[in-house]
Design a protein around this motif. Structure first.
Motif, PDB file in Angstrom:
ATOM      1  N   LYS A   1      23.756  21.443 -39.614  1.00  0.00           N
ATOM      2  CA  LYS A   1      24.455  20.207 -39.320  1.00  0.00           C
ATOM      3  C   LYS A   1      23.544  19.238 -38.557  1.00  0.00           C
ATOM      4  O   LYS A   1      23.464  18.065 -38.888  1.00  0.00           O
ATOM      5  CB  LYS A   1      25.712  20.506 -38.501  1.00  0.00           C
ATOM      6  CG  LYS A   1      26.578  19.292 -38.384  1.00  0.00           C
ATOM      7  CD  LYS A   1      27.896  19.591 -37.702  1.00  0.00           C
ATOM      8  CE  LYS A   1      28.763  18.358 -37.839  1.00  0.00           C
ATOM      9  NZ  LYS A   1      29.715  18.192 -36.816  1.00  0.00           N
TER      10      LYS A   1
ATOM     11  N   PHE B   1      30.451  24.990 -37.673  1.00  0.00           N
ATOM     12  CA  PHE B   1      29.253  24.192 -37.398  1.00  0.00           C
ATOM     13  C   PHE B   1      28.897  24.191 -35.908  1.00  0.00           C
ATOM     14  O   PHE B   1      27.899  23.629 -35.516  1.00  0.00           O
ATOM     15  CB  PHE B   1      29.445  22.753 -37.862  1.00  0.00           C
ATOM     16  CG  PHE B   1      29.478  22.608 -39.343  1.00  0.00           C
ATOM     17  CD1 PHE B   1      28.363  22.914 -40.102  1.00  0.00           C
ATOM     18  CD2 PHE B   1      30.618  22.173 -39.995  1.00  0.00           C
ATOM     19  CE1 PHE B   1      28.388  22.784 -41.477  1.00  0.00           C
ATOM     20  CE2 PHE B   1      30.651  22.034 -41.366  1.00  0.00           C
ATOM     21  CZ  PHE B   1      29.539  22.355 -42.108  1.00  0.00           C
TER      22      PHE B   1
ATOM     23  N   GLN C   1      35.629  23.400 -39.790  1.00  0.00           N
ATOM     24  CA  GLN C   1      34.480  22.710 -39.187  1.00  0.00           C
ATOM     25  C   GLN C   1      33.919  23.460 -37.983  1.00  0.00           C
ATOM     26  O   GLN C   1      32.820  23.202 -37.532  1.00  0.00           O
ATOM     27  CB  GLN C   1      34.832  21.284 -38.746  1.00  0.00           C
ATOM     28  CG  GLN C   1      35.567  20.448 -39.776  1.00  0.00           C
ATOM     29  CD  GLN C   1      34.819  20.353 -41.080  1.00  0.00           C
ATOM     30  OE1 GLN C   1      33.612  20.158 -41.104  1.00  0.00           O
ATOM     31  NE2 GLN C   1      35.540  20.512 -42.185  1.00  0.00           N
TER      32      GLN C   1
END
Lengths: 146, 939
Positions: free
Chosen positions: B596, B572, B569
């Motif tokens: 995002k 992002f 993650q």
């Protein structure tokens, strides 16, 4: 101003005001409103006008007039604003008046400046004075006068 | 000569862009199926380009026209198999198509653009192919011969055609390859279409009898004949084409008023019609035109024209058209349009069933140019989106009015009224659904651009990538479609650039040379899921960790603790890129953050799964529509507010009898201990600058736990009402600057409620802004959460030393109830809860374990469970947490109260079968026997 202008008139604290009839979308009875916290003081709420959400401005508060007394309900004068409709709360609705430019006079210099800039001018009718509201300035709050 | 008709030009641009959209797809397909050349596809492309050329010529868009013309020529070679759709050819065609599109985008200045490089490239292809097949340049005269009967028609149209149209004379050789042309589907379509056409002509001719001068009808017939001519000529049915062409000539004269529609003409036309019908039937039977004699019919037509000629109008005839067709008069436009096309059409001999009509509402059958008979295409129209929006508002209003009427009808109890109301109810619902549907578009609309993108990118990167798509028909609101277009494109670019390896690397890893990019879209639980997966290298997690530490996004300590999923993650985060060098495709590190943000802006979520060496899968969840969102309705100071469900994490109700100890104050800042962690509290009435609500001192405090930007805070409100689907409406300019409101909505009773902007609330109460480093990975142990399908939020609780979990969907509320409040009835422990009796079940007892530890603070954790409008309380030892967990597979276990065990967040956890427990505990004593029947597995 050319020749004859037609004004939609209404009353606030016994005084007659007018706005160009072409800017008026409709006049409706008092509607239940949803208050908007943190909004400028004279924005008294939101009205559901047939699925459209309309901001209501209490003209008494906007013009710094005394509060409406008792349980008299105001009327909504819905006008075409810059982005969508805006409702002006007034005490009572008057006739549509045709006025002539020769009766026009600018607002007196002695008027308080904050209210003065919201008034375009005065028309001398037979029995009373008619104040013409500057709707653009009335529905704009950028100056922080509220 | 320019014809200043903006409307027509606009129409042309829209239409042409639609044509081009299909062209691209088909060209790519042509390239991919290299062995068998699909004539249908070439034909479709040809037709599309041809239409553009024709209208461009008519509108004097010379540059556009000449480019389209060259492209058409190349396509013609392809069609005649004089040129193979090699990579280079397709490449050149694609580039030319792009140029066409850019010309269309700037239509006003298109004539001053320079397209010579594209034209040169196309010319080169043409030159190459003519060397190969210079022999076959002879069939053209025969084509012209057939049309000689009305050749004057051709000549006379010189007027409206611009100079550049000169090369439209078929320089391309026509070497009909019979086998290819008589392609079965093409023929069938032609037959269906032609019979349709003939029927139309017949109907129009009849209409003409009663109204001989009608320009509309004449134009219509003209068009139909024209289409018929085009398609039959294209399929090599020269005789049919000749008859159609001759008839077209008559219609043209009629239209120009040089011929009057009288009985002889009518008879001739019907004769033509009968003949054509016979001929087409023959084609149907013989799959070929046969050797039928068309002379009598052609003669008949010529007779008609001759009569006209003898009527001393000969001199007028040619000149009248040489001077440009009357312009400026709208009625004459179709005429001019058509006549300009005759020249272009008859030149390469082309089927053109979708003749552009100068009607304002133009159908968009871009996906299906083959089967689109005019009748089918007339069934769609273009509508302004703002009109649909207005319609939507009105329908919403109608729904409210309906609701009010329903209430009245219920009160009055008048049967007629009730049945009428029910009908109204039904119709309104259907209407609402219908209007909603009009705004929906299949996601395929934006996907169709991706194959081209992938192809070009793969080429630049020296990779081989195949794109597969599933669920093209999945529909989404138009605004959402537009909003996800860019993020989606970006993700696909990323995948091709970073995800998929070079062929040689792939071979080394035992993977096929060609990488696969897989797109999938489907509806799930009122949301649309879009998955973008590849079989590429996957993310290099170690590298991501190092980079993240290097850039100071996380500390080394955090990096070592991060799970693989959480590490993934990190990409992002703004400014993150692992690319060693920035390519022109991607790698600047702005991308994923923007993706995002954009997805979250429309209320969506994005999640990334990656397995090193095996590939990456990105899953995007987005709402079906922006206009309607699920929201929690709360009341504060007597006003209702809506909180978007996206930001909602959980609801906590604190009893005032105990809240003194639970809401604590740190230097005047209220906090609440939520499962051992401090949750900052925000009082809504304070944020809104109002005095405390009257209910504040009464029985309970309601905390709405909200999550924004990776952090949590609790919003204290007076009352929690319900969740509802709300229609988001913008607020007027006057109120836009108030950050805590995202908009307004109209509630079921017609009143307005404000929608709270959670981010605005947070920043107003300085929840978010205090910590500029918004990595969000240390806010809470469970904020970042592991997900593989299917993911569910689980409530984790413990009884003694066992960890137990149950889906949050089964849980109504979590409570802390003082042990001393327990009372007994019917040999059962109960408590008074919200003015009713709440039967308690001790989970330990259900599981057959002994609860030995007495609660330390005299409170017990109770999970409130609702079933069939009955409420039960499940007493657990301790509620540990609420987590997002994945339950791949449950290890079955013997106990009936358990569904099985699994590993959640590194602990073996047993999943509780709450319905089964309730059933076992209460079934015997519940007065309502029917409940037992509803259960799936009664004991």
């Amino acid at each position: 101003m050319n020749d004859e202008t037609r004004l939609c008139t209404f009353f606030l604290d016994q005084q007659m005001y007018g706005i160009d009839v072409r800017s008026v979308q409709e006049v409706i009875r008092y509607q239940e409103m949803t208050e908007v916290p943190l909004a400028p003081e004279s924005v008294v709420g939101l009205i559901n006008l047939r699925g459209q959400i309309v901001t209501a401005i209490d003209l008494r508060k906007r013009l710094k007039l005394p509060q409406r007394g008792g349980d008299a309900l105001p009327m909504n004068v819905v006008i075409h604003g810059e982005d969508g409709a805006i409702s002006l709360l007034v005490d009572q609705i008057g006739d549509v008046q045709s006025i002539l430019p020769e009766n026009y006079e600018s607002p007196p210099d002695t008027m308080s400046s904050s209210s003065r800039e919201l008034i375009r001018g005065t028309y001398k009718l037979k029995d009373r004075l008619l104040l013409v509201l500057n709707t653009e300035k009335t529905t704009r709050f950028s100056d922080g006068s509220d | 000569m320019t014809i200043q008709d903006d409307e027509l030009q606009k129409e042309f641009v829209i239409e042409s862009l639609e044509h081009l959209a299909s062209v691209e797809t088909q060209l790519l397909e042509l390239e991919s199926d290299d062995d068998s050349i699909d004539l249908d596809k070439i034909n479709n492309v040809f037709r599309a380009i041809h239409s553009i050329k024709g209208v461009a010529g008519f509108l004097s868009l010379d540059t556009l026209e000449s480019l389209a013309h060259r492209e058409e020529e190349v396509l013609n070679r392809l069609r005649n198999r004089e040129l193979r759709p090699t990579h280079d050819v397709i490449n050149t065609l694609l580039k030319a198509t792009d140029r066409l599109r850019s010309l269309l985008d700037s239509i006003e200045s298109s004539n001053s653009e320079d397209v010579s490089d594209h034209i040169d490239a196309l010319e080169k292809l043409l030159a190459d192919s003519s060397i190969e097949t210079s022999v076959s340049d002879s069939s053209e005269p025969s084509h012209v011969e057939h049309c000689r009967a009305v050749e004057m028609e051709l000549v006379t149209t010189d007027g409206p055609m611009p100079e550049t149209s000169a090369p439209q004379e078929p320089s391309a050789p026509e070497a009909p390859s019979e086998a290819g042309r008589k392609n079965a589907t093409g023929l069938r379509d032609f037959l269906i279409e032609s019979f349709d056409h003939l029927e139309q002509i017949e109907a129009y001719l009849v209409a003409l009898e009663s109204n001989p001068g009608s320009q509309d009808v004449l134009n219509a017939i003209y068009r139909v004949f024209h289409s018929l001519k085009g398609s039959s000529d294209f399929l090599g049915f020269q005789r049919t084409a000749a008859v159609a062409h001759a008839s077209e000539g008559i219609m043209s004269e009629l239209r120009a008023g040089r011929l009057v529609y009288n009985t002889p003409v009518a008879n001739c036309m019907f004769q033509v019609l009968d003949h054509l019908r016979k001929q087409i039937s023959r084609i149907e039977q013989l799959h070929g035109e046969g050797i039928d004699d068309v002379e009598p019919v052609l003669e008949c037509i010529q007779d008609v024209l001759r009569v006209m000629d003898h009527g001393s109008r000969v001199p007028v005839k040619l000149d009248s058209k040489r001077t440009p067709a009357p312009q400026g008069i709208p009625a004459s436009l179709p005429h001019a349009l058509e006549s300009s096309k005759i020249a272009s059409d008859s030149a390469p001999g082309v089927a053109k069933p979708s003749t552009p009509k100068p009607t304002p509402a133009k159908p968009s059958p871009s996906n299906n140019p083959e089967g689109a008979a005019p009748s089918a295409s007339e069934s769609t129209i273009r509508v302004d989106v703002s009109l649909l929006d207005k319609l939507m508002t009105r329908v919403g209003e109608l729904v409210l009015a309906r609701n009010q009427i329903l209430q009245f009808a219920g009160k009055l109890a008048d049967n007629d009224l009730i049945s009428a109301t029910q009908r109204l109810n039904l119709i309104t619902t259907e209407l609402q659904e219908g209007v909603m549907k009009t705004r929906m578009q299949p996601i395929g609309n934006i996907w169709s651009k991706l194959p081209r993108l992938v192809r070009d990118l793969a080429e630049t990167c020296g990779k081989r990538v195949r794109i597969e798509m599933q669920g093209k028909d999945t529909e989404l609101d138009k605004t959402i479609i537009e909003a996800i277009k860019d993020p989606l494109t970006h993700l696909v670019r990323n995948t091709v650039d970073h995800g998929i390896e070079r062929p040689e690397v792939r071979v080394e890893c035992d993977k096929p040379e060609e990488g696969c990019l897989y797109l999938q879209a489907y509806h799930e639980g009122g949301q649309v899921n879009i998955e973008i997966s590849d079989d590429g290298a996957g993310l290099n997690l170690a590298k991501i960790r190092t980079k993240a530490v290097e850039k100071g996004l996380i500390t080394p300590d955090q990096a070592s603790k991060l799970s693989d999923h959480d590490t993934a993650q990190l990409i992002f985060l703004p400014g993150f890129s692992t690319a060693d060098k920035v390519s022109n495709v991607s790698g600047r590190g702005v991308g994923m953050d923007v993706v995002k943000t954009n997805i979250e802006k429309i209320g969506g979520t994005i999640d990334l799964q990656s397995t090193e060496g095996l590939g990456t899968s990105i899953k995007i969840k987005i709402p079906l529509t922006l206009a309607i969102i699920p929201a929690l309705i709360i009341t504060n100071n007597g006003n209702r507010f809506a909180i978007p469900q996206v930001n909602l994490s959980e609801l906590v109700r604190v009893d005032t009898t105990t809240s003194e100890t639970q809401i604590e104050w740190i230097h005047g800042t209220p906090v609440y201990r939520l499962r051992g962690q401090l949750l900052p509290l925000v009082f809504l009435h304070q944020i809104l600058g109002r005095s405390a609500g009257g209910q504040n001192v009464s029985e309970s405090v309601n905390i709405v736990v909200l999550r924004v930007d990776g952090r949590q805070f609790g919003l204290v409100v007076d009352r929690i009402n319900d969740t509802e689907e709300i229609v988001v409406k913008p607020m007027g300019k006057l109120l836009k600057h108030i950050p805590v409101f995202a908009g307004a909505t109209i509630m079921g009773d017609g009143k307005v409620a404000l929608i709270l902007d959670v981010l605005g609330l947070a920043s107003k109460s300085t929840i978010v802004s205090k910590d500029a480093n918004r990595t969000g990975y240390h806010s809470s142990a469970n904020a970042a959460n592991a997900k593989i399908t299917p993911t569910r939020q689980m409530v984790i609780c413990s009884s003694e030393d066992r960890r137990l979990a149950l889906p949050i969907s089964q849980v109504a509320r979590l409570e802390k109830i003082p042990v001393k409040e327990i009372e007994h009835t019917d040999n059962r422990e109960v408590v008074q809860y919200r003015n009713s009796i709440l039967p308690l079940i001790r989970l330990c007892e259900s599981l057959g374990i002994r609860d030995t530890t007495p609660s330390s603070d005299g409170l017990m954790d109770v999970i409130i469970y609702e079933e069939n409008s009955r409420t039960y309380g499940l007493v657990v030892h301790r509620i540990v947490d609420i987590v997002d967990a994945t339950i791949d597979e449950l290890q079955p276990c013997n106990h009936k109260a358990l569904l099985g065990s699994t590993v959640i967040h590194g602990h073996v956890t047993e999943v509780v079968n709450l319905p089964a427990i309730i059933q076992r505990e209460f079934l015997g004593i519940m007065p309502n026997a029917s409940e037992g029947e509803q259960r799936s597995c009664p004991e």
